[in-house]
Write a protein that holds these residues in place. Structure first.
Motif, PDB file in Angstrom:
ATOM      1  N   ARG A  31       3.084   9.945  -2.646  1.00  0.00           N
ATOM      2  CA  ARG A  31       3.325  10.850  -3.674  1.00  0.00           C
ATOM      3  C   ARG A  31       4.919  11.482  -3.452  1.00  0.00           C
ATOM      4  N   SER A  33       8.182  13.840  -5.230  1.00  0.00           N
ATOM      5  CA  SER A  33       8.495  14.885  -6.017  1.00  0.00           C
ATOM      6  C   SER A  33       9.806  15.454  -6.026  1.00  0.00           C
ATOM      7  N   PRO A  36       9.411  18.493  -3.050  1.00  0.00           N
ATOM      8  CA  PRO A  36       8.658  18.203  -2.123  1.00  0.00           C
ATOM      9  C   PRO A  36       8.002  19.256  -1.212  1.00  0.00           C
ATOM     10  N   ILE A  51      11.911  11.508 -13.010  1.00  0.00           N
ATOM     11  CA  ILE A  51      11.177  12.809 -12.972  1.00  0.00           C
ATOM     12  C   ILE A  51      11.775  13.475 -14.072  1.00  0.00           C
ATOM     13  N   HIS A  93       0.773  25.534  -4.933  1.00  0.00           N
ATOM     14  CA  HIS A  93       1.992  25.284  -5.643  1.00  0.00           C
ATOM     15  C   HIS A  93       2.246  26.064  -6.531  1.00  0.00           C
ATOM     16  N   ALA A 117       7.526  22.779  -2.677  1.00  0.00           N
ATOM     17  CA  ALA A 117       6.640  22.456  -3.664  1.00  0.00           C
ATOM     18  C   ALA A 117       6.007  23.770  -4.066  1.00  0.00           C
ATOM     19  N   PHE A 120       5.411  25.947  -9.190  1.00  0.00           N
ATOM     20  CA  PHE A 120       4.931  25.130 -10.344  1.00  0.00           C
ATOM     21  C   PHE A 120       4.136  25.997 -11.397  1.00  0.00           C
ATOM     22  N   THR A 125       5.170  18.945 -13.623  1.00  0.00           N
ATOM     23  CA  THR A 125       4.926  17.406 -13.309  1.00  0.00           C
ATOM     24  C   THR A 125       5.121  17.149 -11.754  1.00  0.00           C
ATOM     25  N   LEU A 126       4.672  16.361 -11.132  1.00  0.00           N
ATOM     26  CA  LEU A 126       4.855  15.645  -9.858  1.00  0.00           C
ATOM     27  C   LEU A 126       4.806  14.071 -10.433  1.00  0.00           C
ATOM     28  N   GLU A 128       3.541  10.219  -8.904  1.00  0.00           N
ATOM     29  CA  GLU A 128       2.679   9.464  -7.844  1.00  0.00           C
ATOM     30  C   GLU A 128       3.388   8.046  -7.814  1.00  0.00           C
TER      31      GLU A 128
END
Length: 133
Positions: A31, A33, A36, A51, A93, A117, A120, A125-126, A128
């Protein structure tokens, strides 16, 4: 409400799922981000651009599609967007003192001192990444 014990369980479960899916499919899965929790999940400059594109698409109400790129070693890298659609995700998160309880935030800061992290919201959105396939 989430607890510090739930955080530890979630961290273990997340790592196990990522490892199991990668092993089953013969890929390296991780994953990434722009925010992070673990520094190892920090997006590269190119990944940050992707992203950002996903975030712009979300704001414009456009659907998000996975992206794939060929690597110079003959392998490929695949990115799949993850949109936060479950309020349970916000227990670890979300926003401090709102969805994210302070005892959980303290536990996060103890385990991941450089954590970013949080803050949110649903629809955030993250990304992967599965690579080397």
């Amino acid at each position: 409400m989430a607890s510090a014990a739930a955080l530890a369980s979630s961290t273990r479960q997340s790592r196990w799922i990522t490892s199991a899916i990668g092993d089953t499919n013969g890929v390296q899965l991780r994953r990434i981000s722009h925010k992070p929790r673990n520094p190892a999940a920090a997006a590269s400059p190119a990944e940050l651009q992707l992203i950002s594109q996903y975030q712009d698409q979300l704001k414009a109400g456009q659907p998000l599609a996975p992206a794939a790129f060929a690597l110079t070693n003959g392998n490929a890298v695949f990115y799949a967007p993850i949109i936060i659609t479950n309020e349970l995700c916000l227990k670890c998160h979300g926003r401090p003192d709102q969805e994210l309880a302070m005892d959980v935030l303290v536990a996060i800061r103890q385990k991941f001192p450089s954590d970013t992290a949080i803050d949110f919201k649903l629809g955030g959105t993250l990304v992967e990444q599965a690579q080397d396939f």
